[in-house]
Design an enzyme around this catalytic site. Sequence first.
Site, PDB file in Angstrom:
ATOM      1  CB  SER A 239       2.253 -37.513  35.130  1.00 15.85           C
ATOM      2  OG  SER A 239       1.092 -37.691  35.857  1.00 15.85           O
ATOM      3  CE  LYS A 240       4.858 -30.753  38.176  1.00 21.27           C
ATOM      4  NZ  LYS A 240       4.634 -29.925  37.261  1.00 21.27           N
TER       5      LYS A 240
END
Length: 306
Positions: A239-240
């Site tokens: 994810s980010k």
Amino acid sequence: MSVRGRYAPSPTGRLHLGNVRTALLAWLQVRARAGTFVLRIEDVDRGRSRAHFEQTLIDDLRWLGLEWDEGPERGGAHGPYRQSECSARYEAALAKLHTFACTCTRKEVRAAAASGSGVEPVYPGTCWRGPTHPERPSAVRWRPPEGVVSVSDARMGMLQEDLRAEAGSFLLRRRDGDWAYNLAVVVDDGFMEISHVLRGEDLWTSTPRHVALATALGLPVPQYTHVPLLRGPDGEKLSKRHGAPDVAALREAGEEPGRVVAWLARSVGLVSDSVRTVTAQALVGDFEVAAIVDRPRTGMVDPWRL
Ligand code: GLU
């Protein structure tokens, strides 16, 4: 019977490499069998879905060469392809099931549930005999039939679940009126005559609920393939947070789509490590889901240095 597969993203953010890896594999599974690939926008969560994310993901998929035969901007005989436009389908499905209105809040369910072991608590049955708080807006829940549901998957093998005991009465429509993913996905896969569902492993444990719903609705059960998630160095879903660039960022930075596709293909063992650029089309050949390898994280390279 001809193969029909789909990619069904939720437009709640930008696609990251893990999302498009699943899209690539779903696309390859269909293209290798000369089937029909459907793009369906899963925007049932009205609070989190955004039209601009839908446009970005459409641009990302096209940029990677993952064109669809039916879906947004193309149309087709099984539309609408945006779940926010499909309420009538979901209403009709609900009418076929024995459901009950539930006025419990999430907190109340959690507090009253017998065991707090699972991610989602098993519904304790508070509203089975009628809504306990008629003054509140109500959700719709479905109590699955008794018995064990068996699900098989091309990669995961078999899963058996006593849904009543392990999942309990689950939500089909939320208190705010939004349709639940579990209902929408089953109704749409049935309506769109999807024969092959390839998606991320995180949805594998929801599959028995999907099979039970499809069966109750008289819909055929598709062939399932759940594929590994792309993980960060800590083993969590990429994810980010990991600093991995999203696909649009790579596109905007002038990256070559062929290098992104090669990176994705290497990460599941579809091509050797020496392949630095490849088109999605060139991977179609005799692609088989059995060829997908969940490579150890140590074998991964930094997505910023494709
Ligand atoms: N819309 C779901 C997601 O974005 C995928 C649903 C599916 O493939 O069944 O995670």
